[in-house]
Structure formats: structure tokens, C-alpha cells
Design a protein around this motif. Structure first.
Motif, mmCIF file in Angstrom:
data_model
loop_
_atom_site.group_PDB
_atom_site.id
_atom_site.type_symbol
_atom_site.label_atom_id
_atom_site.label_comp_id
_atom_site.label_asym_id
_atom_site.label_seq_id
_atom_site.Cartn_x
_atom_site.Cartn_y
_atom_site.Cartn_z
ATOM 1 N N ARG A 119 0.812 -1.213 0.000
ATOM 2 C CA ARG A 119 0.000 0.000 0.000
ATOM 3 C C ARG A 119 0.851 1.271 0.000
ATOM 4 N N LYS A 120 1.893 1.313 0.822
ATOM 5 C CA LYS A 120 2.721 2.520 0.925
ATOM 6 C C LYS A 120 3.417 2.831 -0.396
ATOM 7 N N GLN A 121 3.877 1.796 -1.088
ATOM 8 C CA GLN A 121 4.533 2.006 -2.377
ATOM 9 C C GLN A 121 3.569 2.634 -3.380
ATOM 10 N N PHE A 122 2.339 2.105 -3.419
ATOM 11 C CA PHE A 122 1.364 2.634 -4.379
ATOM 12 C C PHE A 122 0.945 4.058 -4.022
ATOM 13 N N VAL A 123 0.845 4.363 -2.722
ATOM 14 C CA VAL A 123 0.530 5.729 -2.304
ATOM 15 C C VAL A 123 1.602 6.684 -2.826
ATOM 16 N N HIS A 124 2.835 6.295 -2.691
ATOM 17 C CA HIS A 124 3.962 7.127 -3.151
ATOM 18 C C HIS A 124 3.893 7.330 -4.667
#
Length: 288
Positions: free
Chosen positions: A88-93
């Protein structure tokens, strides 16, 4: 003694064809920048040959995927959602950089995309209930209609919604048994190329989804004219390009979903779920 500054390991983004990660056949790449014009990565610039290879891979995968049980397809799509949640954090970035959104807005987009994927996964064994029927006939017969996948579908990902819009065109196409060739958003392809890494490790058979990045018009033209493509979703095409692609698609009577204004955050309904289905009707004599 001061330690030398560590050099970061830059990520190499690749195409996703047949469950593998090739570089573009042409060897070309193009610069992907953020909303302020700052360099983010080099993305593969897919060629006509890459597009043809993707169609071959999608056709090869169609028999097995369309023949799988609806329950099994739903399980695999749910597994994809699990892995999206884990990254999730990668896609948010990537969404924040590519679309110029704040972290809060990008997080909302990613959360909605994961929820949307789960929602479509749940439709896997329910589509026949809304798209099929038992038809009344004048005679001693059962007359039953049931939905069947169209085949190989080309999906032009929305340009303005690099993950939520992307998920909203891929998930409904494949959950019903179609296989897909996806052209990522030209200006913000990184979420699509990262999604490929999720799909590759989520039990989805190779070739069910193939992802190309590059110039939308350049990749879409040979796909729209390809005689082994059965349908095309023009969500990511500009109006003038959409007209040309629709003309090319008419050569082998492809199903065409025309571009239209869509609020990707709104309730998607079942329109795209039913867009690439055929109806098979069988007659069967009643027993005495």
C-alpha cells in the motif's frame, strides 16, 4: 571517519507479458516525471511487436482462465487485493508523485482501488445470476441463457486515474473470464507497472493480464486493428484517437466500449462487468 554517502538502487521498470518481465523489444524507454516535471523513472516504450506478443500471450491464457471455475477466479482476485494491501505505501507514493496529489488524497485513491478490486472479486460467482436467465418457450424444452467471456480484451487505462481507474477497467474484464492487454496511462504508468509485480506473484496465470507502457496512440493502433483481439475499452483514448481506433476495431467486429466521462471514485455499478460478455443460449428437451 565519515562513511561515504550510500547510492540508492534505482528501480528498473519493465513490461509484463505472458507472466514475464521483458524490456521493450525496441530497447526504447521514456522519462516519467512528476506533476512538477521532476524525473521519477524510465519506463519501457512498448513497440508494435510488444503489442503483438501481448495478444499472443493473452490468447494462449484464455482457454485455461475462462475454463477455471468462477470461485477459483474470485479466490485469485482476492489474493491480488491482499498483496495490494501489503504494498500500500509504495502505491501511495507512486500515485501521489504521478498525479500530483497530497499523501492523504493519494492514500484515499489507493484504498479505494484495493476495495474496488475486492468488490469485483466478489462478483466472480454471481455474474451469471444477473446476466443469465431461464427463458419461457412454447414447447417441452428448457431454454437457458448464460454469460460467456468475449475473449482477448484490450484495455486503454484512464489517463487521469493511474491506479483506481486502472483497477476499475482490469478487474471487471478478467473476473468474468476474459484475458487482457492493458496499455498503462502514458503520463503516469508506474502504478500499472508495479501492479504487474503484484499480479506476477498472486497465483494469476501468466498471460491473463499483460501490461504495456509507452505512447497510447502508438500501442493502441495495432491492437485495435489486430484480428485476434475481440474487444477494446477506449477509456484512456482522447476523442480523436478513439474515433480512429473504433474504425480499426470494426474490421473484425470487435466489441467497443466508447470513452466517456467517469467519476472513478463513484459506485461503478455492473456496466463494465457486463460489457465484455457474450450470451450463450441452449435448448434442452424436458424429460417425461
Amino acid at each position: 571517519m565519515k562513511q561515504p554517502e550510500r547510492l540508492s538502487v534505482l528501480k528498473t521498470y519493465k513490461l509484463f507479458v505472458g507472466g514475464k518481465f521483458p524490456r521493450s523489444e525496441s530497447g526504447r524507454v521514456y522519462e516519467v516525471t512528476d506533476a512538477k516535471g521532476r524525473w521519477l523513472a524510465n519506463a519501457p516504450l512498448a513497440s508494435r511487436k510488444d503489442a503483438r506478443d501481448a495478444v499472443v500471450a493473452a490468447r494462449k491464457a484464455f482457454g485455461g482462465w475462462s475454463g477455471a471455475t468462477a470461485y477459483n477466479r474470485g479466490q485469485i482476485l482476492y489474493r491480488v487485493a491482499e498483496m495490494l494491501e501489503g504494498r500500500r505505501k509504495q502505491f501511495v507514493h507512486e500515485v501521489a508523485d504521478g498525479e500530483g496529489l497530497s499523501k492523504a488524497k493519494a492514500t484515499a485513491q489507493v484504498d479505494a482501488a484495493i476495495d474496488r478490486w475486492v468488490w469485483y472479486a466478489g462478483w466472480s460467482d454471481k455474474t451469471a445470476q444477473i446476466a443469465g436467465s431461464a427463458n419461457p418457450v412454447a414447447g417441452p424444452y428448457f431454454n437457458l441463457s448464460s454469460p460467456e467471456p468475449t475473449g482477448v480484451v484490450v484495455l486503454l487505462a484512464p489517463q487521469e486515474s493511474s491506479l483506481l481507474g486502472l483497477v476499475s477497467v482490469i478487474a471487471p474484464a478478467i473476473v468474468t473470464g476474459n484475458t487482457a492487454v492493458v496499455v498503462a496511462a502514458e503520463r503516469a504508468p508506474l502504478p500499472a507497472l508495479s501492479l504487474a509485480e503484484v499480479l506476477a506473484t498472486s497465483d494469476l496465470p501468466g498471460g491473463v493480464v499483460n501490461i504495456l507502457s509507452g505512447r497510447t496512440a502508438e500501442i493502441a493502433a495495432p491492437l485495435a486493428a489486430h484480428q485476434d483481439v475481440n474487444a477494446i475499452d477506449l477509456a484512456g483514448a482522447e476523442p480523436e484517437l478513439a474515433v480512429e481506433l473504433e474504425k480499426a476495431a470494426a474490421e473484425n467486429l470487435k466489441r467497443v466500449l466508447r470513452p466517456q466521462a467517469v467519476d472513478w471514485a463513484a459506485d461503478p455499478g455492473t456496466g463494465r462487468l457486463l460489457a465484455f460478455l457474450e450470451t450463450k443460449t441452449v435448448w434442452h428437451p424436458m424429460g417425461v
